[in-house]
Design a protein around this motif. Structure first.
Motif, PDB file in Angstrom:
ATOM      1  N   GLU A   1       1.055  -1.277   0.191  1.00  0.00           N
ATOM      2  CA  GLU A   1       0.334  -0.176  -0.118  1.00  0.00           C
ATOM      3  C   GLU A   1       0.820   1.172   0.031  1.00  0.00           C
ATOM      4  OE1 GLU A   1      -3.061   2.263   2.975  1.00  0.00           O
ATOM      5  OE2 GLU A   1      -2.692   0.453   3.484  1.00  0.00           O
ATOM      6  N   PHE A   2       2.045   1.403   1.445  1.00  0.00           N
ATOM      7  CA  PHE A   2       2.677   2.668   0.563  1.00  0.00           C
ATOM      8  C   PHE A   2       3.728   2.426  -0.802  1.00  0.00           C
ATOM      9  CE2 PHE A   2       2.502   1.460   5.630  1.00  0.00           C
ATOM     10  CZ  PHE A   2       1.480   2.452   5.461  1.00  0.00           C
ATOM     11  N   SER A   3       3.881   1.508  -0.851  1.00  0.00           N
ATOM     12  CA  SER A   3       5.079   1.911  -1.971  1.00  0.00           C
ATOM     13  C   SER A   3       4.062   2.353  -3.771  1.00  0.00           C
ATOM     14  CB  SER A   3       5.357  -0.068  -2.668  1.00  0.00           C
ATOM     15  OG  SER A   3       6.207  -0.309  -0.774  1.00  0.00           O
ATOM     16  N   ILE A   4       3.239   1.681  -3.366  1.00  0.00           N
ATOM     17  CA  ILE A   4       1.976   1.983  -4.724  1.00  0.00           C
ATOM     18  C   ILE A   4       1.839   3.300  -4.906  1.00  0.00           C
ATOM     19  CG2 ILE A   4       0.044   0.809  -3.790  1.00  0.00           C
ATOM     20  CD1 ILE A   4       1.462   0.857  -7.712  1.00  0.00           C
ATOM     21  N   GLY A   5       1.357   4.053  -3.195  1.00  0.00           N
ATOM     22  CA  GLY A   5       1.161   5.176  -2.887  1.00  0.00           C
ATOM     23  C   GLY A   5       2.768   6.180  -2.913  1.00  0.00           C
ATOM     24  N   GLY A   6       3.769   5.894  -2.737  1.00  0.00           N
ATOM     25  CA  GLY A   6       5.033   6.152  -2.857  1.00  0.00           C
ATOM     26  C   GLY A   6       4.967   6.312  -4.424  1.00  0.00           C
ATOM     27  N   ILE A   7       5.195   5.769  -4.993  1.00  0.00           N
ATOM     28  CA  ILE A   7       5.291   5.540  -7.097  1.00  0.00           C
ATOM     29  C   ILE A   7       3.750   6.479  -7.743  1.00  0.00           C
ATOM     30  CG2 ILE A   7       4.519   3.987  -8.777  1.00  0.00           C
ATOM     31  CD1 ILE A   7       5.593   2.137  -7.638  1.00  0.00           C
ATOM     32  N   CYS A   8       2.665   6.748  -6.850  1.00  0.00           N
ATOM     33  CA  CYS A   8       1.331   7.106  -7.182  1.00  0.00           C
ATOM     34  C   CYS A   8       2.000   8.749  -7.223  1.00  0.00           C
ATOM     35  CB  CYS A   8       0.518   6.954  -6.699  1.00  0.00           C
ATOM     36  SG  CYS A   8      -1.385   7.880  -7.083  1.00  0.00           S
ATOM     37  N   ASN A   9       2.548   9.010  -6.309  1.00  0.00           N
ATOM     38  CA  ASN A   9       3.176  10.375  -5.842  1.00  0.00           C
ATOM     39  C   ASN A   9       4.064  11.242  -6.441  1.00  0.00           C
ATOM     40  OD1 ASN A   9       1.302  10.537  -3.617  1.00  0.00           O
ATOM     41  ND2 ASN A   9       2.649   9.829  -2.385  1.00  0.00           N
ATOM     42  N   CYS A  10       5.172  10.299  -7.005  1.00  0.00           N
ATOM     43  CA  CYS A  10       6.011  10.431  -7.985  1.00  0.00           C
ATOM     44  C   CYS A  10       6.455  10.306  -9.719  1.00  0.00           C
ATOM     45  CB  CYS A  10       7.479  10.517  -7.049  1.00  0.00           C
ATOM     46  SG  CYS A  10       7.639   8.316  -7.082  1.00  0.00           S
ATOM     47  N   CYS A  11       5.311   9.340  -9.736  1.00  0.00           N
ATOM     48  CA  CYS A  11       5.384   9.056 -10.997  1.00  0.00           C
ATOM     49  C   CYS A  11       5.266  10.022 -12.368  1.00  0.00           C
ATOM     50  CB  CYS A  11       4.636   7.590 -11.800  1.00  0.00           C
ATOM     51  SG  CYS A  11       2.740   8.119 -11.023  1.00  0.00           S
ATOM     52  N   LEU A  12       5.037  11.252 -11.934  1.00  0.00           N
ATOM     53  CA  LEU A  12       4.168  12.157 -12.884  1.00  0.00           C
ATOM     54  C   LEU A  12       5.836  12.899 -13.378  1.00  0.00           C
ATOM     55  CD1 LEU A  12       0.634  13.948 -11.918  1.00  0.00           C
ATOM     56  CD2 LEU A  12       1.380  12.431 -13.664  1.00  0.00           C
ATOM     57  N   ASP A  13       6.589  13.270 -12.242  1.00  0.00           N
ATOM     58  CA  ASP A  13       7.928  13.652 -12.422  1.00  0.00           C
ATOM     59  C   ASP A  13       8.637  11.840 -13.919  1.00  0.00           C
ATOM     60  OD1 ASP A  13      10.633  14.801 -12.063  1.00  0.00           O
ATOM     61  OD2 ASP A  13      11.095  12.294 -12.717  1.00  0.00           O
ATOM     62  N   LYS A  14       9.091  12.812 -14.860  1.00  0.00           N
ATOM     63  CA  LYS A  14       9.534  12.736 -16.570  1.00  0.00           C
ATOM     64  C   LYS A  14      10.269  11.404 -16.723  1.00  0.00           C
ATOM     65  CE  LYS A  14       8.025  16.275 -18.866  1.00  0.00           C
ATOM     66  NZ  LYS A  14       7.837  17.518 -20.545  1.00  0.00           N
ATOM     67  N   VAL A  15      11.168  12.005 -15.576  1.00  0.00           N
ATOM     68  CA  VAL A  15      12.343  10.526 -15.220  1.00  0.00           C
ATOM     69  C   VAL A  15      11.993   9.561 -14.925  1.00  0.00           C
ATOM     70  CG1 VAL A  15      14.448  10.219 -14.608  1.00  0.00           C
ATOM     71  CG2 VAL A  15      14.002  12.146 -15.333  1.00  0.00           C
ATOM     72  N   LEU A  16      11.540   9.687 -13.183  1.00  0.00           N
ATOM     73  CA  LEU A  16      10.862   8.829 -12.703  1.00  0.00           C
ATOM     74  C   LEU A  16       9.757   7.939 -13.495  1.00  0.00           C
ATOM     75  CD1 LEU A  16      10.188  10.316  -9.286  1.00  0.00           C
ATOM     76  CD2 LEU A  16      12.350   8.598  -9.892  1.00  0.00           C
ATOM     77  N   LYS A  17       9.317   9.168 -14.077  1.00  0.00           N
ATOM     78  CA  LYS A  17       8.229   8.049 -14.679  1.00  0.00           C
ATOM     79  C   LYS A  17       8.627   6.953 -15.888  1.00  0.00           C
ATOM     80  CE  LYS A  17       3.927   9.551 -17.527  1.00  0.00           C
ATOM     81  NZ  LYS A  17       3.162  10.277 -18.493  1.00  0.00           N
ATOM     82  N   GLN A  18       9.541   7.660 -16.951  1.00  0.00           N
ATOM     83  CA  GLN A  18      10.492   6.931 -17.676  1.00  0.00           C
ATOM     84  C   GLN A  18      10.944   5.062 -16.807  1.00  0.00           C
ATOM     85  OE1 GLN A  18       9.376   6.681 -20.826  1.00  0.00           O
ATOM     86  NE2 GLN A  18      11.025   5.483 -21.377  1.00  0.00           N
ATOM     87  N   HIS A  19      11.747   5.470 -15.710  1.00  0.00           N
ATOM     88  CA  HIS A  19      12.360   4.794 -15.432  1.00  0.00           C
ATOM     89  C   HIS A  19      11.050   3.637 -14.669  1.00  0.00           C
ATOM     90  CE1 HIS A  19      15.461   3.034 -12.259  1.00  0.00           C
ATOM     91  NE2 HIS A  19      14.339   2.901 -11.565  1.00  0.00           N
ATOM     92  N   ILE A  20      10.058   3.947 -13.906  1.00  0.00           N
ATOM     93  CA  ILE A  20       9.271   3.085 -13.879  1.00  0.00           C
ATOM     94  C   ILE A  20       8.564   2.314 -14.902  1.00  0.00           C
ATOM     95  CG2 ILE A  20       6.382   2.445 -12.878  1.00  0.00           C
ATOM     96  CD1 ILE A  20       7.527   5.836 -11.373  1.00  0.00           C
ATOM     97  N   ILE A  21       8.571   2.305 -16.235  1.00  0.00           N
ATOM     98  CA  ILE A  21       8.102   2.272 -16.617  1.00  0.00           C
ATOM     99  C   ILE A  21       9.299   0.564 -17.507  1.00  0.00           C
ATOM    100  CG2 ILE A  21       7.541   2.100 -19.260  1.00  0.00           C
ATOM    101  CD1 ILE A  21       6.181   4.720 -18.790  1.00  0.00           C
TER     102      ILE A  21
END
Length: 196
Positions: free
Chosen positions: A81-101
């Motif tokens: 729950e906390f991990s997906i919340g953290g990802i949700c909170n920061c995934c709009l950053d272009k670099v982090l978004k690309q890294h997640i993908i």
């Protein structure tokens, strides 16, 4: 409230612990402890820091998003729950978004749609919307996800139902929805036949 570097410098003073050092200590504590409660608390703190874009450079240096992604495969529902919340909170950053993908995050996040915690599911739906680009759309709007959204759109949890409806309206085409409804109908018919 978002922070500025000047605000952080004023708040911590010339000899105070810097934000990078503090985040590093959280990551180290998470990695070193075997206590589940401590891990949950640290991860909750990191997820909260993910709200503020000033922390994203630190997240990149400390591989915090990798930590979040790794925790999506844990058995502990709170860590997920906390991990997906953290990802949700920061995934709009272009670099982090690309890294997640690029790190296989989409598949891990899709798995969160079947978790028992509604907060986890809502964060996963929101994150999938944030991660949808022309390049990722076909990987996100796959049939099982569209089926999930149809089910969620009828949820008694209005927040989840509304999120799912937005996903269906904004990210899926009528053919995808029609196909998912057909699969659900076939499943219901099969289930009824087995009961009789």
């Amino acid at each position: 409230m978002f922070s500025s570097k000047e605000y952080l410098d004023r708040k911590t003073g010339p000899y105070g612990i810097g934000r990078l050092s503090y985040l590093q200590s959280l990551v180290t504590e998470f990695q070193d402890t075997t206590d589940e409660d401590a891990k949950e608390q640290v991860l909750a703190n990191l997820a909260n820091f993910a709200y503020d874009p000033i922390n994203y450079e630190f997240f990149k240096k400390l591989n915090v998003v990798d930590l979040f992604l790794d925790c999506l495969e844990e058995n502990n529902e709170k860590l997920i729950e906390f991990s997906i919340g953290g990802i949700c909170n920061c995934c709009l950053d272009k670099v982090l978004k690309q890294h997640i993908i690029e790190s296989g995050g989409i598949e891990l996040i899709i798995k969160c749609l079947s978790r028992p915690q509604e907060n986890t599911v809502m964060s996963a739906v929101t994150t999938l919307m944030y991660l949808t680009t022309p390049q990722t759309k076909s990987a996100i709007t796959i049939l099982p996800v569209v089926e999930c959204m149809l089910r969620f759109s009828e949820s008694s949890n209005k927040q989840l139902a509304n999120l799912a409806q937005v996903f269906l309206q904004d990210y899926c085409n009528s053919e995808q929805i029609k196909e998912a409804k057909e699969v659900q109908k076939n499943f219901r018919d099969k289930f009824r036949n087995e009961e009789t």
